[in-house]
Design a protein around this motif. Structure first.
Motif, PDB file in Angstrom:
ATOM      1  N   LYS A   1     -23.061 -33.498  -2.212  1.00 17.25           N
ATOM      2  CA  LYS A   1     -23.594 -34.826  -2.126  1.00 17.25           C
ATOM      3  C   LYS A   1     -23.749 -35.476  -3.433  1.00 17.25           C
ATOM      4  O   LYS A   1     -23.677 -36.942  -3.426  1.00 17.25           O
ATOM      5  CB  LYS A   1     -25.080 -34.228  -1.605  1.00 17.25           C
TER       6      LYS A   1
ATOM      7  N   ARG B   1     -33.124 -33.978  13.152  1.00 15.67           N
ATOM      8  CA  ARG B   1     -31.820 -34.021  13.482  1.00 15.67           C
ATOM      9  C   ARG B   1     -31.068 -35.257  12.898  1.00 15.67           C
ATOM     10  O   ARG B   1     -30.319 -35.364  12.460  1.00 15.67           O
ATOM     11  CB  ARG B   1     -31.298 -33.495  14.862  1.00 15.67           C
ATOM     12  N   ARG B   2     -31.572 -36.363  13.782  1.00 14.00           N
ATOM     13  CA  ARG B   2     -31.273 -37.951  13.562  1.00 14.00           C
ATOM     14  C   ARG B   2     -31.508 -38.277  12.089  1.00 14.00           C
ATOM     15  O   ARG B   2     -30.296 -38.789  11.499  1.00 14.00           O
ATOM     16  CB  ARG B   2     -31.947 -38.963  14.388  1.00 14.00           C
TER      17      ARG B   2
ATOM     18  N   THR C   1     -31.909 -36.556   9.265  1.00 16.90           N
ATOM     19  CA  THR C   1     -31.195 -35.879   8.292  1.00 16.90           C
ATOM     20  C   THR C   1     -29.573 -36.232   8.505  1.00 16.90           C
ATOM     21  O   THR C   1     -28.997 -36.474   7.518  1.00 16.90           O
ATOM     22  CB  THR C   1     -31.198 -34.255   8.378  1.00 16.90           C
ATOM     23  N   ALA C   2     -29.205 -36.605   9.694  1.00 19.10           N
ATOM     24  CA  ALA C   2     -27.680 -36.759   9.627  1.00 19.10           C
ATOM     25  C   ALA C   2     -27.310 -38.156   9.068  1.00 19.10           C
ATOM     26  O   ALA C   2     -26.519 -38.480   8.514  1.00 19.10           O
ATOM     27  CB  ALA C   2     -27.338 -36.730  11.267  1.00 19.10           C
ATOM     28  N   GLU C   3     -28.357 -39.223   9.576  1.00 21.07           N
ATOM     29  CA  GLU C   3     -28.307 -40.510   8.912  1.00 21.07           C
ATOM     30  C   GLU C   3     -28.224 -40.631   7.566  1.00 21.07           C
ATOM     31  O   GLU C   3     -27.900 -41.413   6.928  1.00 21.07           O
ATOM     32  CB  GLU C   3     -29.356 -41.257   9.637  1.00 21.07           C
TER      33      GLU C   3
ATOM     34  N   GLY D   1     -27.766 -38.114   5.272  1.00 24.26           N
ATOM     35  CA  GLY D   1     -26.840 -37.249   4.468  1.00 24.26           C
ATOM     36  C   GLY D   1     -27.514 -35.999   3.637  1.00 24.26           C
ATOM     37  O   GLY D   1     -27.415 -35.777   2.525  1.00 24.26           O
TER      38      GLY D   1
ATOM     39  N   LEU E   1     -29.183 -32.005   4.766  1.00 22.08           N
ATOM     40  CA  LEU E   1     -28.928 -30.617   5.362  1.00 22.08           C
ATOM     41  C   LEU E   1     -30.541 -30.533   6.191  1.00 22.08           C
ATOM     42  O   LEU E   1     -31.465 -30.569   5.628  1.00 22.08           O
ATOM     43  CB  LEU E   1     -28.714 -29.689   4.687  1.00 22.08           C
TER      44      LEU E   1
ATOM     45  N   ASP F   1     -27.859 -27.762  10.613  1.00 22.47           N
ATOM     46  CA  ASP F   1     -26.807 -27.763   9.709  1.00 22.47           C
ATOM     47  C   ASP F   1     -26.646 -26.163   9.339  1.00 22.47           C
ATOM     48  O   ASP F   1     -25.605 -25.606   9.139  1.00 22.47           O
ATOM     49  CB  ASP F   1     -26.784 -28.506   8.500  1.00 22.47           C
TER      50      ASP F   1
ATOM     51  N   SER G   1     -23.846 -21.332   8.696  1.00 20.23           N
ATOM     52  CA  SER G   1     -23.603 -22.588   8.456  1.00 20.23           C
ATOM     53  C   SER G   1     -22.087 -23.131   8.631  1.00 20.23           C
ATOM     54  O   SER G   1     -21.271 -22.408   8.925  1.00 20.23           O
ATOM     55  CB  SER G   1     -24.161 -23.217   7.478  1.00 20.23           C
TER      56      SER G   1
END
Length: 415
Positions: free
Chosen positions: A138, A226-227, A229-231, A233, A235, A262, A282
């Motif tokens: 990251k 989940r949304r 954390t995905a948006e 960046g 984990l 993740d 993972s």
């Protein structure tokens, strides 16, 4: 299901139970407060104490015994491996390691596995993984990685883990504490989203909080995590040490909201109640950040652990145990709803064969109810004064489950 109630006097006075408890109190640190029972044998959902009395185990080692005591398939796998090789250390390969990692990764829908021993070791491993991923992938500046956790969490009792605990008993007198964690209210998606910033590398959560009293988050919470954390960046690390591997009626509790994190953190039932086995599972992108010498364990991924773990994965692959947890879990919660409606409980929470029961103050503390149930042939454990937890082995029969619930009903109605 016949219970023997006689006590065996010992040559030095007192029963066998009393003598062994006294010896334990004299020679072991008092980091636990066990119920006054000394177990000598066990099979399936039943245990037998040193005086021959039998009990239904409605705790199952906090989910470590999902498949019951001495499951024949797991015992056979362990015995066969004991006669071959039990430990090589990770200095050498052994012939069980590759298959264990591959099959566990497949069960999780992931690519790589980092095996350890205990749940706390796996959580520590996940923390190190998230931080290293944050720096290497990251691009978070060195030393600034932040992990968001939830209040009421229980991830273990190592120095780093208790640094982000909100339980005074786990935390007090063990400082100075490890920095790098931010605590937000469990189930509050807005608070979690507000806490995420450029230095955040991970959100570490229990999909259902076990030690807190089997707290199930609001519908949509895990999907929301989940949304976010995905948006952003970040984990999503799911601690499924207690909730995973069949306990809630699915392989993983995250599946109830169609969520794939993740990182899975696994333990307890992964060792089948035979040996301690844990793992971080993972993607290659995440676990691929490690290089030789950066993390390890002499016993992690040992041949005996892998042999038992392989059998656990095979048993879960059939779906039989998840199905039993779902079916019997529906029955369990229907029966508990009756106790709630009768005023014998103030709240019931849970999913699958897992429940947290809040006891009305006039009916005693969680400890008092646990001790009374012990006299009735049922083993449970209290948490946070007013709560008891039920987590029977997934192999328990409906008759034995009902037998235990009848005794719970009688215990609660006694006052």
């Amino acid at each position: 299901m016949t219970q023997r109630t006689s006590s065996t006097p010992g040559p030095q006075g007192g029963t066998a139970t009393e003598r062994q408890i006294a010896e334990a109190e004299a020679h072991s640190a008092h980091n636990y407060h066990p119920l006054p029972v000394v177990i000598a044998e066990a099979e399936g959902a039943w245990v037998t104490d040193v005086e021959g009395r039998r009990y239904v185990d409605m705790l199952a080692g906090y989910s470590a015994l999902n498949f019951g005591h001495a499951h024949p398939r797991l015992v056979a796998a362990a015995k066969a491996q004991l006669e071959r090789v039990t430990l090589t250390s990770r200095a050498f390969h052994h012939d069980r390691f590759a298959r264990f990692c591959a099959e566990l990764a497949e069960l999780c829908g992931m690519e790589m596995v980092l095996p350890m021993n205990t749940g706390a070791e796996a959580v520590e491993t996940a923390v190190k993984t998230a931080r290293k991923w944050g720096y290497r992938v990251k691009g978070v500046p060195d030393g600034q990685a932040k992990i968001i956790v939830a209040d009421g969490n229980f991830h273990g009792r190592t120095t780093t883990i208790i640094s982000f605990s909100t339980d005074p008993e786990a935390r007090a007198d063990f400082g100075p504490y490890t920095p790098g964690f931010e605590v937000v209210p469990y189930g509050d998606l807005a608070a979690l989203e507000a806490a995420v910033d450029d230095s955040t590398v991970a959100v570490l959560l229990e999909p259902i909080q076990g030690e807190a009293g089997v707290l199930v988050p609001p519908p949509g919470y895990l999907a929301g995590v989940r949304r976010v954390t995905a948006e952003r960046g970040v984990l999503f690390v799911a601690d499924e040490i207690q909730s995973g591997l069949g306990r809630t009626g699915r392989t993983f509790a995250c599946e109830h909201e169609g969520v794939v994190p993740d990182v899975y953190v696994l333990g307890k039932a992964l060792g089948g109640g035979v040996v301690p086995v844990s793992a971080v599972v993972s993607s290659r992108e995440v676990l691929g950040v490690f290089r030789p010498g950066e993390h390890g364990s002499t016993f992690g991924g040992n041949p005996l652990a892998c042999a038992v773990g392989l059998e656990v994965v095979a048993m879960l692959r059939s779906g039989e145990y998840q199905g039993r947890a779902a079916e019997l879990g529906d029955h369990l919660h229907a029966e508990l709803a009756g106790l709630l409606g009768a005023g014998l409980l103030t709240q019931v929470r849970g999913r699958g064969l897992w429940a947290g029961l809040d006891i009305p103050p006039e009916r005693g503390t969680g400890r008092a109810v646990s001790e009374d149930l012990l006299t009735r042939g049922v083993l449970v454990k209290d948490t946070h004064t007013e709560t008891i937890r039920l987590a029977p082995p997934l192999v328990i029969s409906k008759d034995d489950l009902d037998w235990s619930l009848d005794r719970l009903r009688a215990s609660l109605a006694r006052r």
